[in-house]
Design an enzyme around this catalytic site. Structure first.
Site, PDB file in Angstrom:
ATOM      1  N   CYS A  80       0.806  -1.133   0.056  1.00  0.00           N
ATOM      2  CA  CYS A  80      -0.018  -0.092  -0.039  1.00  0.00           C
ATOM      3  C   CYS A  80       0.950   1.360  -0.043  1.00  0.00           C
ATOM      4  CB  CYS A  80      -0.999  -0.019   0.978  1.00  0.00           C
ATOM      5  SG  CYS A  80      -1.898   1.550   1.306  1.00  0.00           S
ATOM      6  N   CYS A  84       0.095   5.181   6.733  1.00  0.00           N
ATOM      7  CA  CYS A  84      -0.577   4.957   8.281  1.00  0.00           C
ATOM      8  C   CYS A  84       0.521   4.584   9.036  1.00  0.00           C
ATOM      9  CB  CYS A  84      -1.843   4.012   7.838  1.00  0.00           C
ATOM     10  SG  CYS A  84      -2.920   4.792   6.774  1.00  0.00           S
ATOM     11  N   CYS A  87       0.095   0.661  10.202  1.00  0.00           N
ATOM     12  CA  CYS A  87      -0.124  -0.559   9.291  1.00  0.00           C
ATOM     13  C   CYS A  87       1.044  -1.213   8.787  1.00  0.00           C
ATOM     14  CB  CYS A  87      -1.089   0.088   8.049  1.00  0.00           C
ATOM     15  SG  CYS A  87      -1.420  -1.292   6.918  1.00  0.00           S
ATOM     16  N   CYS A 124     -15.964 -10.522   5.670  1.00  0.00           N
ATOM     17  CA  CYS A 124     -15.414  -9.217   4.899  1.00  0.00           C
ATOM     18  C   CYS A 124     -14.016  -9.444   4.212  1.00  0.00           C
ATOM     19  CB  CYS A 124     -15.048  -8.512   6.345  1.00  0.00           C
ATOM     20  SG  CYS A 124     -16.505  -8.101   7.404  1.00  0.00           S
ATOM     21  N   CYS A 155     -19.142  -7.683   3.505  1.00  0.00           N
ATOM     22  CA  CYS A 155     -18.276  -6.318   3.774  1.00  0.00           C
ATOM     23  C   CYS A 155     -17.114  -6.505   2.927  1.00  0.00           C
ATOM     24  CB  CYS A 155     -18.189  -6.556   5.100  1.00  0.00           C
ATOM     25  SG  CYS A 155     -17.355  -5.060   5.888  1.00  0.00           S
ATOM     26  N   CYS A 215     -19.601   0.789   8.192  1.00  0.00           N
ATOM     27  CA  CYS A 215     -18.890   0.156   9.109  1.00  0.00           C
ATOM     28  C   CYS A 215     -17.667   1.168   9.204  1.00  0.00           C
ATOM     29  CB  CYS A 215     -18.422  -1.121   8.826  1.00  0.00           C
ATOM     30  SG  CYS A 215     -17.409  -2.080   9.884  1.00  0.00           S
ATOM     31  N   ARG A 287     -17.999  -3.428  17.710  1.00  0.00           N
ATOM     32  CA  ARG A 287     -17.209  -4.577  17.433  1.00  0.00           C
ATOM     33  C   ARG A 287     -15.838  -4.530  18.090  1.00  0.00           C
ATOM     34  NH1 ARG A 287     -16.932  -5.326  11.548  1.00  0.00           N
ATOM     35  NH2 ARG A 287     -18.869  -6.686  11.868  1.00  0.00           N
TER      36      ARG A 287
END
Length: 340
Positions: A80, A84, A87, A124, A155, A215, A287
């Site tokens: 990616c 972040c 991550c 998901c 999802c 979500c 969650r």
């Protein structure tokens, strides 16, 4: 779209605790349900009072002994371009996560069937993209349609969405789109610089416009203050329609990422966050997500008492460990919890 510095309606509303909400600088798609100060006041309550209030709200809106179960599969891992700080899939960080191409449809369906057989009701699919190109999206649309045909809720979390992509996901049968705000606006720049808070809000707006369930939650324990944790919850709770699903993640520290070595959050502060989320978003599923593998059974039980009623289970949560399904089933048996 949402503008954090734009003042909205002058009308004050009464929240569930009978406290008058003060005006705050919210966006055009927000309402004045909760101020940051009011949510911070929840955090400051004596622990037993906070848990009692959260459990009361929970029982008014949900079966207190039922937890929704989802399984998350990384369908495209690593590489990616974002930065972040939490991550391990960011290409710029040196972690043990290896780049992997998009999974084949048949392999995704095998994983989805295994999730269904283990008791998951929602499947998901996550892909490490900043934003999917149309050629990336086409095979994912097929995955969504096939998983939906298996009788599972669907999802996806694919990054920022371009114009028209949310509508394509809806047409394919997507039930939920995950796109976390991550943290409060004022702390966001300390964690991420390659996309703005507004970028995230814009994607959530596109998802709503396409009539897909939202979500969206955040990550706790990244070095933010309690006020900033309250600020994240206020952002979510004050959306004109709060997210149907609110994942509260505990930072999973991965060597090689900038946030590795951050002081660990006190477990009871995490429970307080769950309780404040339940009170401020009474009809949302809250969650337990990333970081649950580091929590004792006692802390997880407190989170359920505080109003958490959704989990991910399975062997992996994207690229970090998650308790195996059988372990979760045993915990549910101990607590008398039914999976939904």
């Amino acid at each position: 779209m949402l503008e954090n510095a734009q003042e909205t309606s002058q009308q004050s509303i009464i929240n569930i605790d009978g406290l008058k909400s003060s005006k705050s600088d919210l966006g055009a798609d927000t309402v004045n349900r909760w101020s940051v100060a009011e949510i911070e006041a929840l955090f400051d309550l004596p622990f037993s009072d906070l848990i009692h209030r959260a459990q009361t709200v929970h029982r008014e809106n949900f079966d207190p002994n039922a937890v929704q179960v989802s399984t998350l599969l990384s369908i495209k891992t690593g590489g990616c371009s974002e930065d972040c700080g939490y991550c391990p899939q960011a290409a710029r960080y040196h972690t043990e996560v290896e780049d992997e191409p998009l999974m084949k449809l048949d392999d995704v369906l095998i994983a989805a069937q295994a999730a269904k057989d283990s008791g998951a009701s929602r499947f998901c699919m996550g892909a490490a993209w900043r934003s999917p190109k149309q050629r990336d999206l086409e095979p994912v649309l097929k995955m969504i349609a096939e998983v939906k045909a298996m009788g599972l809720e669907t999802c996806a979390t694919l990054g920022m969405l371009k114009e028209g992509q949310a509508a394509q996901l809806k047409e394919a049968g997507l039930d939920y789109y995950n796109h976390n705000l991550d943290t409060a606006p004022e702390f966001y720049g300390d964690v991420i610089t390659t996309r703005t808070y507004q970028d995230r809000l814009d994607t959530l707006g596109s998802v709503r416009e396409a009539d897909i369930h939202v979500c969206s939650g955040g990550i706790i324990g990244m070095g933010e203050t309690r006020t900033q944790r309250a600020g994240l919850l206020a952002q979510l709770a004050n959306m004109s329609q709060p997210p149907e699903s609110v994942p509260i993640n505990l930072l999973t520290q991965v060597e090689g990422t900038p946030l590795h070595g951050t002081e660990e959050l006190d477990p009871l502060e995490f429970v307080r966050t769950i309780a404040a989320a339940r009170i401020s978003m009474p009809t949302s599923f809250v969650r337990l997500s990333a970081g649950r593998q580091s929590m004792s059974e006692a802390i997880q039980a407190l989170c359920f008492i505080a109003g958490a009623n959704s989990i991910f289970y399975g062997e992996k949560l994207l690229t970090t460990g998650n308790p195996e399904a059988e372990t979760d089933k045993k915990l549910f048996q101990k607590l008398g919890i039914n999976s939904i």
